[in-house]
Scaffold this motif. Structure first.
Motif, PDB file in Angstrom:
ATOM      1  N   VAL A   1       0.863  -1.289   0.083  1.00  0.00           N
ATOM      2  CA  VAL A   1       0.062  -0.042   0.156  1.00  0.00           C
ATOM      3  C   VAL A   1       0.849   1.266  -0.097  1.00  0.00           C
ATOM      4  N   SER A   2       2.016   1.412   0.876  1.00  0.00           N
ATOM      5  CA  SER A   2       2.901   2.467   0.840  1.00  0.00           C
ATOM      6  C   SER A   2       3.649   2.699  -0.466  1.00  0.00           C
ATOM      7  N   SER A   3       3.941   1.704  -0.921  1.00  0.00           N
ATOM      8  CA  SER A   3       4.436   1.642  -2.408  1.00  0.00           C
ATOM      9  C   SER A   3       3.541   2.006  -3.478  1.00  0.00           C
ATOM     10  N   GLU A   4       2.266   1.724  -3.546  1.00  0.00           N
ATOM     11  CA  GLU A   4       1.164   2.341  -4.427  1.00  0.00           C
ATOM     12  C   GLU A   4       0.777   3.666  -4.191  1.00  0.00           C
TER      13      GLU A   4
ATOM     14  N   LYS B   1       7.342  11.263  -1.230  1.00  0.00           N
ATOM     15  CA  LYS B   1       8.403  10.370  -0.643  1.00  0.00           C
ATOM     16  C   LYS B   1       8.560  10.021   0.408  1.00  0.00           C
ATOM     17  N   ALA B   2       7.193  10.216   1.407  1.00  0.00           N
ATOM     18  CA  ALA B   2       7.213   9.656   2.682  1.00  0.00           C
ATOM     19  C   ALA B   2       6.418   8.256   2.534  1.00  0.00           C
TER      20      ALA B   2
ATOM     21  N   LYS C   1       8.522   4.827   3.646  1.00  0.00           N
ATOM     22  CA  LYS C   1       7.909   4.023   4.685  1.00  0.00           C
ATOM     23  C   LYS C   1       7.761   2.599   4.180  1.00  0.00           C
ATOM     24  N   SER C   2       7.676   2.451   2.799  1.00  0.00           N
ATOM     25  CA  SER C   2       7.553   1.189   1.950  1.00  0.00           C
ATOM     26  C   SER C   2       9.010   0.424   2.220  1.00  0.00           C
ATOM     27  N   GLN C   3      10.051   1.334   2.082  1.00  0.00           N
ATOM     28  CA  GLN C   3      11.554   0.846   2.383  1.00  0.00           C
ATOM     29  C   GLN C   3      11.842   0.455   3.773  1.00  0.00           C
TER      30      GLN C   3
END
Length: 80
Positions: A28-31, A39-40, A44-46
């Protein structure tokens, strides 16, 4: 939350960190990053991926186990 070094809880009981919950957070954070360019969301995804990949939920055969059990002494172990 620093229990088990990070990650998201399965429920508000705070006794289990589940692979599905954390995998969905990565997705979800990547999408959201791709949709908004914020970029936040990428960070978060990373962050969640870094924790997840080092958590022990991915076994030596590269299979994802269900999650991490948390003991009363706050120790964490893979239930797989």
């Amino acid at each position: 939350d620093g229990t088990c070094g990070g990650g998201l809880w399965w429920s508000d009981a705070r006794s289990y960190k589940n692979a599905i919950t954390n995998s969905l957070a990565i997705l979800v954070s990547s999408e959201l990053f791709w949709a908004t360019s914020d970029k936040a969301y990428l960070e978060k995804s990373q962050q969640v991926w870094s924790w997840f990949s080092a958590s022990g939920m991915i076994n030596e055969g590269n299979l994802v186990n269900d999650g991490l059990e948390i003991g009363s002494d706050k120790t964490c172990w893979n239930n797989g």
